[in-house]
Scaffold this active site. Structure first.
Site, PDB file in Angstrom:
ATOM      1  N   HIS A 185       0.817  -1.231   0.000  1.00  0.00           N
ATOM      2  CA  HIS A 185       0.000   0.000   0.000  1.00  0.00           C
ATOM      3  C   HIS A 185       0.844   1.271   0.000  1.00  0.00           C
ATOM      4  O   HIS A 185       0.379   2.346   0.407  1.00  0.00           O
ATOM      5  CB  HIS A 185      -0.947  -0.008   1.201  1.00  0.00           C
ATOM      6  CG  HIS A 185      -2.271   0.663   0.940  1.00  0.00           C
ATOM      7  ND1 HIS A 185      -2.595   1.906   1.440  1.00  0.00           N
ATOM      8  CD2 HIS A 185      -3.354   0.249   0.241  1.00  0.00           C
ATOM      9  CE1 HIS A 185      -3.822   2.233   1.062  1.00  0.00           C
ATOM     10  NE2 HIS A 185      -4.307   1.248   0.329  1.00  0.00           N
ATOM     11  N   HIS A 285      -6.577  -2.429 -11.197  1.00  0.00           N
ATOM     12  CA  HIS A 285      -6.934  -2.003  -9.844  1.00  0.00           C
ATOM     13  C   HIS A 285      -8.407  -1.604  -9.826  1.00  0.00           C
ATOM     14  O   HIS A 285      -8.871  -0.890 -10.705  1.00  0.00           O
ATOM     15  CB  HIS A 285      -6.059  -0.796  -9.489  1.00  0.00           C
ATOM     16  CG  HIS A 285      -6.264  -0.227  -8.130  1.00  0.00           C
ATOM     17  ND1 HIS A 285      -6.929   0.969  -7.918  1.00  0.00           N
ATOM     18  CD2 HIS A 285      -5.871  -0.650  -6.905  1.00  0.00           C
ATOM     19  CE1 HIS A 285      -6.928   1.255  -6.632  1.00  0.00           C
ATOM     20  NE2 HIS A 285      -6.307   0.279  -5.991  1.00  0.00           N
TER      21      HIS A 285
END
Length: 382
Positions: A185, A285
């Site tokens: 992340h 994504h």
């Protein structure tokens, strides 16, 4: 045919929808949002209205190029997310005009269904072993989780051990061949990324995502050399030119462009083809809503190098409303054996519940990213 209306809507939990209406009764939907910046993106869509009203929606390449190039300043999260939602809506219209799913207009499908994975664990991952087993029992063959909480550039090994314990719990619960994607992340910097990547090898992860941020893309090759795990990244890149630099830098095995950030179907199809030339896989994504997911599936259908699709049903961000709340054709989004069938309706394949969209827009959400801090008070990457 001419475009007569461009409408924008805020919808929970954190999304923005775009509706483009034509004088022949065709309506297209797109998802224009940059998580935490929905107001800026939808305001940008409104600013682009002058490039749309009165124009032929079939001229997608021309509209795309005009918005991207004629504005002089280009790229970046806000401008490209606004363009992405517009592009999705234009393709939705085109598919409806011809009466076919969009992938039929992009060369046709090269597969019959698409493998998907499910999110577990939340922002501060916990109980991931049980959650992964639950997903496995539901038919999924892969999950993704956040690896860590906040990490400083050099941090303590108790945090490293906590990551190993969590991933180990999934491997113990789900067996040797269950797919585990581990998302750093962007919370991890190069020194600790190399440590974690090496130690995580023992669990045979499916991939490591964003081991460092893409502004440090020259580091991916060094991290890849520290482990034998595929490296994935790209959600914070916005154009083919960003991905050109990423692919040239090396070290990345899977690219993850977001169809609501990286120029919609028009641009991501080109990005995916460029990656194929580098023998790099595509895994778009998509922790977003149903329009974005359907747009991803249209591109996945046509890209040989598409390997797995993110989707946000059950993700921890979805509070108040979720993906299928905005969809009338819910059964088209059924996951069977860890796969989803390609969209079947004309256009992007989403029958949008406009009544709910209008209701949600009466009280616009104001979702913001959390602000994390280290123990010393400095801001941490979230």
């Amino acid at each position: 045919m001419k475009i007569t209306e461009v409408n924008t809507y805020f919808v929970r939990p954190r999304w923005g929808f775009v509706e483009i209406v034509t004088d022949e009764g065709y309506t297209g939907w797109g998802e224009a949002v940059l998580e935490g910046h929905a107001k800026a993106v939808l305001a940008c869509v409104e600013e682009y209205r002058d490039y749309l009203i009165g124009h032929d929606p079939a001229r997608i390449e021309d509209i795309w190029s005009t918005i991207f190039r004629a504005g002089f300043y280009r790229g970046g999260g806000v401008l490209m997310s606004a363009l992405s939602g517009i592009d999705q809506a234009l393709w939705d219209i085109k598919g409806k005009v011809f009466g076919v799913p969009v992938y039929q207009l992009m060369g046709g499908a090269c597969r019959n269904s698409m493998k998907v994975y499910s999110w577990i664990g939340g922002d501060r991952p916990s109980d991931v072993g049980a959650a992964a087993k639950e997903r496995q029992d539901a038919g999924f063959s892969a999950v993704k989780m956040n690896a860590t909480e906040e990490l400083q550039m050099i941090d303590t090994y108790d945090k490293v051990d906590a990551v190993l314990d969590r991933v180990g719990a999934i491997r113990d619960a789900c067996g040797k061949y269950f797919g585990i994607a581990i998302d750093f992340h962007g919370r991890v910097h190069k020194p600790m990324a190399k440590v974690l990547a090496k130690k995580l090898e023992q669990f045979d992860p499916m991939f490591l995502e964003e081991p460092v941020l893409c502004e440090n893309m020259e580091c991916f090759a060094e991290i890849a050399a520290a482990c034998n795990i595929p490296i994935a990244t790209g959600e914070r890149l916005y154009t083919r030119y960003d991905f050109k630099r990423l692919l040239q830098a090396g070290g990345v095995d899977i690219i993850q462009p977001d169809l609501s950030h990286a120029g919609g179907l028009t641009e991501v199809k080109k990005i995916g083809s460029m990656a194929e030339a580098y023998d790099v896989a595509l895994a778009p994504h998509c922790p977003l809503g149903p329009i974005a997911l359907s747009a991803c599936l249209q591109v996945d259908a046509t890209c040989y190098n598409a390997v797995i699709q993110e989707q946000s049903i059950g993700i921890h961000y979805n509070v108040g409303k979720s993906v299928l709340d905005y969809v009338k054709n819910k059964s088209d989004f059924d996951f069977v054996g860890g796969y989803v069938q390609l969209p079947v309706l004309p256009g992007l394949g989403v029958d949008v519940n406009k009544e709910l969209v209008l209701e949600e827009n009466k009280t616009p959400h104001n979702w913001k990213n959390p602000v994390w801090r280290h123990k010393d008070g400095s801001v941490a990457e979230w």
